[in-house]
Design a protein around this motif. Structure first.
Motif, PDB file in Angstrom:
ATOM      1  N   LEU A  38       0.833  -1.194   0.000  1.00  0.00           N
ATOM      2  CA  LEU A  38       0.000   0.000   0.000  1.00  0.00           C
ATOM      3  C   LEU A  38       0.873   1.251   0.000  1.00  0.00           C
ATOM      4  N   LYS A  39       0.550   2.200  -0.883  1.00  0.00           N
ATOM      5  CA  LYS A  39       1.281   3.460  -0.974  1.00  0.00           C
ATOM      6  C   LYS A  39       0.465   4.587  -0.333  1.00  0.00           C
ATOM      7  N   GLU A  40       1.145   5.682  -0.040  1.00  0.00           N
ATOM      8  CA  GLU A  40       0.509   6.783   0.684  1.00  0.00           C
ATOM      9  C   GLU A  40      -0.714   7.329  -0.054  1.00  0.00           C
ATOM     10  N   GLY A  41      -0.616   7.441  -1.365  1.00  0.00           N
ATOM     11  CA  GLY A  41      -1.728   7.987  -2.133  1.00  0.00           C
ATOM     12  C   GLY A  41      -2.947   7.083  -2.186  1.00  0.00           C
ATOM     13  N   GLN A  42      -2.806   5.863  -1.721  1.00  0.00           N
ATOM     14  CA  GLN A  42      -3.925   4.904  -1.733  1.00  0.00           C
ATOM     15  C   GLN A  42      -4.568   4.745  -0.359  1.00  0.00           C
ATOM     16  N   ALA A  43      -3.955   5.331   0.653  1.00  0.00           N
ATOM     17  CA  ALA A  43      -4.404   5.120   2.035  1.00  0.00           C
ATOM     18  C   ALA A  43      -5.806   5.659   2.278  1.00  0.00           C
ATOM     19  N   GLU A  44      -6.149   6.789   1.643  1.00  0.00           N
ATOM     20  CA  GLU A  44      -7.476   7.363   1.860  1.00  0.00           C
ATOM     21  C   GLU A  44      -8.562   6.486   1.241  1.00  0.00           C
ATOM     22  N   MET A  45      -8.301   5.924   0.070  1.00  0.00           N
ATOM     23  CA  MET A  45      -9.249   4.988  -0.534  1.00  0.00           C
ATOM     24  C   MET A  45      -9.486   3.800   0.392  1.00  0.00           C
ATOM     25  N   VAL A  46      -8.410   3.275   0.952  1.00  0.00           N
ATOM     26  CA  VAL A  46      -8.522   2.126   1.848  1.00  0.00           C
ATOM     27  C   VAL A  46      -9.279   2.504   3.123  1.00  0.00           C
ATOM     28  N   ARG A  47      -9.116   3.743   3.592  1.00  0.00           N
ATOM     29  CA  ARG A  47      -9.878   4.179   4.771  1.00  0.00           C
ATOM     30  C   ARG A  47     -11.377   4.128   4.495  1.00  0.00           C
ATOM     31  N   HIS A  48     -11.786   4.589   3.318  1.00  0.00           N
ATOM     32  CA  HIS A  48     -13.207   4.543   2.955  1.00  0.00           C
ATOM     33  C   HIS A  48     -13.694   3.096   2.875  1.00  0.00           C
ATOM     34  N   TRP A  49     -12.879   2.221   2.306  1.00  0.00           N
ATOM     35  CA  TRP A  49     -13.234   0.803   2.272  1.00  0.00           C
ATOM     36  C   TRP A  49     -13.430   0.272   3.682  1.00  0.00           C
ATOM     37  N   ARG A  50     -12.442   0.528   4.524  1.00  0.00           N
ATOM     38  CA  ARG A  50     -12.428   0.000   5.901  1.00  0.00           C
ATOM     39  C   ARG A  50     -13.602   0.527   6.727  1.00  0.00           C
ATOM     40  N   ASN A  51     -14.038   1.760   6.459  1.00  0.00           N
ATOM     41  CA  ASN A  51     -15.148   2.341   7.217  1.00  0.00           C
ATOM     42  C   ASN A  51     -16.521   1.917   6.720  1.00  0.00           C
ATOM     43  N   THR A  52     -16.576   1.228   5.592  1.00  0.00           N
ATOM     44  CA  THR A  52     -17.848   0.715   5.094  1.00  0.00           C
ATOM     45  C   THR A  52     -18.407  -0.292   6.104  1.00  0.00           C
ATOM     46  N   PRO A  53     -19.672  -0.152   6.505  1.00  0.00           N
ATOM     47  CA  PRO A  53     -20.213  -1.025   7.555  1.00  0.00           C
ATOM     48  C   PRO A  53     -20.000  -2.509   7.324  1.00  0.00           C
ATOM     49  N   ARG A  54     -20.187  -3.003   6.093  1.00  0.00           N
ATOM     50  CA  ARG A  54     -20.061  -4.437   5.843  1.00  0.00           C
ATOM     51  C   ARG A  54     -18.627  -4.936   6.020  1.00  0.00           C
ATOM     52  N   ILE A  55     -17.641  -4.034   5.893  1.00  0.00           N
ATOM     53  CA  ILE A  55     -16.248  -4.393   6.145  1.00  0.00           C
ATOM     54  C   ILE A  55     -15.909  -4.178   7.616  1.00  0.00           C
ATOM     55  N   ARG A  56     -16.303  -3.037   8.137  1.00  0.00           N
ATOM     56  CA  ARG A  56     -15.939  -2.650   9.508  1.00  0.00           C
ATOM     57  C   ARG A  56     -16.492  -3.614  10.551  1.00  0.00           C
ATOM     58  N   GLU A  57     -17.685  -4.152  10.324  1.00  0.00           N
ATOM     59  CA  GLU A  57     -18.307  -5.013  11.335  1.00  0.00           C
ATOM     60  C   GLU A  57     -17.576  -6.353  11.509  1.00  0.00           C
ATOM     61  N   LEU A  58     -16.707  -6.694  10.560  1.00  0.00           N
ATOM     62  CA  LEU A  58     -15.965  -7.949  10.646  1.00  0.00           C
ATOM     63  C   LEU A  58     -14.583  -7.768  11.279  1.00  0.00           C
ATOM     64  N   MET A  59     -14.214  -6.515  11.570  1.00  0.00           N
ATOM     65  CA  MET A  59     -12.899  -6.231  12.127  1.00  0.00           C
ATOM     66  C   MET A  59     -12.885  -6.408  13.644  1.00  0.00           C
ATOM     67  N   LEU A  60     -11.701  -6.686  14.192  1.00  0.00           N
ATOM     68  CA  LEU A  60     -11.578  -6.768  15.643  1.00  0.00           C
ATOM     69  C   LEU A  60     -11.825  -5.402  16.272  1.00  0.00           C
ATOM     70  N   ASP A  61     -11.408  -4.327  15.593  1.00  0.00           N
ATOM     71  CA  ASP A  61     -11.669  -2.953  16.024  1.00  0.00           C
ATOM     72  C   ASP A  61     -12.678  -2.359  15.051  1.00  0.00           C
ATOM     73  N   THR A  62     -13.880  -2.089  15.530  1.00  0.00           N
ATOM     74  CA  THR A  62     -14.951  -1.637  14.647  1.00  0.00           C
ATOM     75  C   THR A  62     -15.135  -0.116  14.643  1.00  0.00           C
ATOM     76  N   ASP A  63     -14.226   0.625  15.285  1.00  0.00           N
ATOM     77  CA  ASP A  63     -14.335   2.085  15.319  1.00  0.00           C
ATOM     78  C   ASP A  63     -14.132   2.674  13.923  1.00  0.00           C
ATOM     79  N   LEU A  64     -14.826   3.793  13.655  1.00  0.00           N
ATOM     80  CA  LEU A  64     -14.588   4.531  12.422  1.00  0.00           C
ATOM     81  C   LEU A  64     -13.206   5.168  12.477  1.00  0.00           C
ATOM     82  N   ILE A  65     -12.536   5.211  11.340  1.00  0.00           N
ATOM     83  CA  ILE A  65     -11.184   5.758  11.261  1.00  0.00           C
ATOM     84  C   ILE A  65     -11.243   7.143  10.610  1.00  0.00           C
ATOM     85  N   THR A  66     -10.621   8.134  11.240  1.00  0.00           N
ATOM     86  CA  THR A  66     -10.587   9.491  10.696  1.00  0.00           C
ATOM     87  C   THR A  66      -9.419   9.635   9.718  1.00  0.00           C
TER      88      THR A  66
END
Length: 199
Positions: A38-66
Protein backbone atom coordinates in the motif's frame (compact mmCIF):
# COMPACT_ATOMS: atom_id res chain seq x y z
CA UNK A 1 32.47 -17.43 20.80
CA UNK A 2 30.15 -20.15 19.52
CA UNK A 3 27.14 -18.45 21.14
CA UNK A 4 28.15 -15.11 19.63
CA UNK A 5 28.53 -16.71 16.21
CA UNK A 6 25.06 -18.28 16.40
CA UNK A 7 23.58 -14.95 17.50
CA UNK A 8 25.19 -13.14 14.57
CA UNK A 9 23.90 -15.75 12.11
CA UNK A 10 20.37 -15.34 13.50
CA UNK A 11 20.66 -11.55 13.36
CA UNK A 12 21.80 -11.57 9.74
CA UNK A 13 18.98 -13.98 8.87
CA UNK A 14 16.41 -11.71 10.52
CA UNK A 15 17.72 -8.65 8.69
CA UNK A 16 17.61 -10.49 5.37
CA UNK A 17 14.00 -11.57 5.92
CA UNK A 18 12.89 -8.04 6.76
CA UNK A 19 14.68 -6.59 3.73
CA UNK A 20 13.31 -9.14 1.25
CA UNK A 21 10.33 -6.88 0.60
CA UNK A 22 11.13 -3.35 -0.53
CA UNK A 23 7.78 -1.65 -0.03
CA UNK A 24 8.52 0.95 -2.69
CA UNK A 25 8.95 -1.53 -5.57
CA UNK A 26 7.71 -4.98 -4.47
CA UNK A 27 5.06 -6.67 -6.62
CA UNK A 28 3.89 -10.29 -6.48
CA UNK A 29 1.63 -11.86 -9.11
CA UNK A 30 0.19 -15.34 -8.81
CA UNK A 31 -3.21 -17.08 -9.18
CA UNK A 32 -4.54 -14.22 -11.30
CA UNK A 33 -4.01 -11.49 -8.70
CA UNK A 34 -1.21 -9.04 -7.89
CA UNK A 35 -0.24 -7.90 -4.39
CA UNK A 36 1.64 -4.62 -4.03
CA UNK A 37 2.48 -2.74 -0.80
CA UNK A 38 0.00 0.00 0.00
CA UNK A 39 1.28 3.46 -0.97
CA UNK A 40 0.51 6.78 0.68
CA UNK A 41 -1.73 7.99 -2.13
CA UNK A 42 -3.92 4.90 -1.73
CA UNK A 43 -4.40 5.12 2.04
CA UNK A 44 -7.48 7.36 1.86
CA UNK A 45 -9.25 4.99 -0.53
CA UNK A 46 -8.52 2.13 1.85
CA UNK A 47 -9.88 4.18 4.77
CA UNK A 48 -13.21 4.54 2.96
CA UNK A 49 -13.23 0.80 2.27
CA UNK A 50 -12.43 0.00 5.90
CA UNK A 51 -15.15 2.34 7.22
CA UNK A 52 -17.85 0.72 5.09
CA UNK A 53 -20.21 -1.03 7.55
CA UNK A 54 -20.06 -4.44 5.84
CA UNK A 55 -16.25 -4.39 6.15
CA UNK A 56 -15.94 -2.65 9.51
CA UNK A 57 -18.31 -5.01 11.33
CA UNK A 58 -15.97 -7.95 10.65
CA UNK A 59 -12.90 -6.23 12.13
CA UNK A 60 -11.58 -6.77 15.64
CA UNK A 61 -11.67 -2.95 16.02
CA UNK A 62 -14.95 -1.64 14.65
CA UNK A 63 -14.34 2.08 15.32
CA UNK A 64 -14.59 4.53 12.42
CA UNK A 65 -11.18 5.76 11.26
CA UNK A 66 -10.59 9.49 10.70
CA UNK A 67 -8.34 11.00 8.02
CA UNK A 68 -5.81 12.01 10.67
CA UNK A 69 -5.79 8.54 12.20
CA UNK A 70 -5.27 7.00 8.77
CA UNK A 71 -2.34 9.30 7.96
CA UNK A 72 -0.70 8.49 11.28
CA UNK A 73 -1.35 4.76 10.82
CA UNK A 74 0.13 4.74 7.32
CA UNK A 75 3.34 6.50 8.37
CA UNK A 76 3.80 3.96 11.16
CA UNK A 77 3.11 0.96 8.92
CA UNK A 78 5.32 2.18 6.07
CA UNK A 79 8.38 2.49 8.31
CA UNK A 80 7.77 -0.73 10.27
CA UNK A 81 9.36 -3.87 8.75
CA UNK A 82 7.13 -6.01 10.98
CA UNK A 83 3.99 -4.86 9.15
CA UNK A 84 3.17 -5.05 5.45
CA UNK A 85 -0.16 -4.01 3.97
CA UNK A 86 -0.88 -4.89 0.35
CA UNK A 87 -3.44 -3.77 -2.17
CA UNK A 88 -4.95 -6.71 -4.03
CA UNK A 89 -5.30 -6.15 -7.78
CA UNK A 90 -7.37 -8.17 -10.20
CA UNK A 91 -7.16 -7.25 -13.88
CA UNK A 92 -5.26 -4.08 -12.88
CA UNK A 93 -8.07 -2.89 -10.57
CA UNK A 94 -7.71 -2.67 -6.77
CA UNK A 95 -10.30 -4.93 -5.14
CA UNK A 96 -9.16 -5.42 -1.54
CA UNK A 97 -6.46 -5.41 1.11
CA UNK A 98 -4.17 -8.11 2.49
CA UNK A 99 -1.65 -7.84 5.31
CA UNK A 100 1.03 -9.51 7.35
CA UNK A 101 1.51 -7.98 10.80
CA UNK A 102 3.47 -8.83 13.92
CA UNK A 103 6.11 -10.42 11.70
CA UNK A 104 8.48 -12.18 14.09
CA UNK A 105 11.65 -13.17 12.29
CA UNK A 106 13.00 -15.03 15.32
CA UNK A 107 9.96 -17.28 15.62
CA UNK A 108 9.27 -17.12 11.85
CA UNK A 109 5.61 -16.23 12.44
CA UNK A 110 3.14 -13.51 11.48
CA UNK A 111 -0.56 -12.67 11.62
CA UNK A 112 -2.29 -12.42 8.22
CA UNK A 113 -5.35 -10.40 7.32
CA UNK A 114 -7.43 -9.86 4.21
CA UNK A 115 -10.70 -8.51 2.92
CA UNK A 116 -12.19 -8.16 -0.55
CA UNK A 117 -13.96 -4.81 -0.87
CA UNK A 118 -15.47 -5.26 -4.33
CA UNK A 119 -18.66 -7.25 -3.73
CA UNK A 120 -18.70 -8.90 -7.15
CA UNK A 121 -15.51 -10.75 -6.22
CA UNK A 122 -16.74 -12.03 -2.86
CA UNK A 123 -18.08 -15.54 -2.47
CA UNK A 124 -16.16 -17.03 -5.41
CA UNK A 125 -12.66 -18.40 -6.03
CA UNK A 126 -10.96 -14.98 -6.12
CA UNK A 127 -10.57 -14.57 -2.33
CA UNK A 128 -8.64 -17.86 -2.36
CA UNK A 129 -6.37 -16.43 -5.06
CA UNK A 130 -5.55 -13.46 -2.85
CA UNK A 131 -5.10 -15.58 0.28
CA UNK A 132 -2.82 -18.03 -1.51
CA UNK A 133 -0.69 -15.20 -2.92
CA UNK A 134 -0.34 -13.76 0.59
CA UNK A 135 0.55 -17.16 2.04
CA UNK A 136 3.15 -17.71 -0.67
CA UNK A 137 4.79 -14.39 0.20
CA UNK A 138 4.86 -15.44 3.85
CA UNK A 139 6.23 -18.94 3.34
CA UNK A 140 8.38 -18.57 0.21
CA UNK A 141 9.75 -15.03 0.39
CA UNK A 142 9.78 -14.24 4.10
CA UNK A 143 10.52 -17.89 4.99
CA UNK A 144 7.96 -17.92 7.80
CA UNK A 145 6.88 -21.26 9.23
CA UNK A 146 3.51 -20.46 10.84
CA UNK A 147 0.70 -17.92 10.44
CA UNK A 148 -1.59 -17.16 13.39
CA UNK A 149 -5.14 -15.88 13.07
CA UNK A 150 -8.13 -14.80 15.15
CA UNK A 151 -11.71 -14.92 13.87
CA UNK A 152 -15.00 -14.13 15.54
CA UNK A 153 -16.75 -17.37 16.42
CA UNK A 154 -19.93 -15.98 14.82
CA UNK A 155 -18.17 -15.45 11.46
CA UNK A 156 -18.90 -18.91 10.11
CA UNK A 157 -18.10 -18.00 6.50
CA UNK A 158 -14.59 -16.87 7.46
CA UNK A 159 -14.02 -19.97 9.57
CA UNK A 160 -15.01 -22.19 6.62
CA UNK A 161 -12.77 -20.17 4.31
CA UNK A 162 -9.74 -20.51 6.59
CA UNK A 163 -10.39 -24.21 7.07
CA UNK A 164 -10.40 -24.66 3.29
CA UNK A 165 -7.04 -22.83 3.17
CA UNK A 166 -5.54 -25.36 5.58
CA UNK A 167 -5.82 -23.51 8.89
CA UNK A 168 -6.12 -25.59 12.06
CA UNK A 169 -8.15 -24.35 15.02
CA UNK A 170 -6.13 -24.06 18.23
CA UNK A 171 -8.61 -22.72 20.77
CA UNK A 172 -11.16 -20.08 21.78
CA UNK A 173 -10.44 -16.77 23.53
CA UNK A 174 -13.64 -14.98 24.56
CA UNK A 175 -15.60 -14.67 21.28
CA UNK A 176 -12.61 -15.39 19.06
CA UNK A 177 -11.40 -18.66 17.60
CA UNK A 178 -7.62 -18.92 17.28
CA UNK A 179 -6.08 -20.69 14.31
CA UNK A 180 -2.71 -21.40 12.78
CA UNK A 181 -1.46 -22.33 9.35
CA UNK A 182 1.70 -24.33 8.71
CA UNK A 183 3.11 -24.96 5.28
CA UNK A 184 2.56 -28.72 5.48
CA UNK A 185 -1.19 -28.08 5.92
CA UNK A 186 -1.33 -25.21 3.46
CA UNK A 187 0.25 -26.90 0.43
CA UNK A 188 -2.34 -29.72 0.08
CA UNK A 189 -5.19 -27.22 0.52
CA UNK A 190 -3.68 -24.95 -2.12
CA UNK A 191 -3.20 -27.82 -4.55
CA UNK A 192 -6.82 -28.87 -4.12
CA UNK A 193 -8.22 -25.43 -5.01
CA UNK A 194 -5.79 -24.01 -7.56
CA UNK A 195 -7.04 -26.48 -10.18
CA UNK A 196 -10.27 -24.43 -10.24
CA UNK A 197 -8.43 -21.14 -10.92
CA UNK A 198 -8.67 -20.09 -14.57
CA UNK A 199 -7.42 -16.54 -14.88
Amino acid sequence: LKVLFVFLIQLVSAIKRCSMIDKSVFSFTRYGVTLEPLKEGQAEMVRHWRNTPRIRELMLDTDLITEEQQRSWFQKVWSDPKQIYFLIYFRAQPIGVASLVNIDTDQATAEPGMYIYDEKYQGNILPFSAAFALNDIAFEILKLTCLHGKIFESNKASLRFHSACGYQETGIVDTLRTLHLRQENYLPARQKLTRFMRF
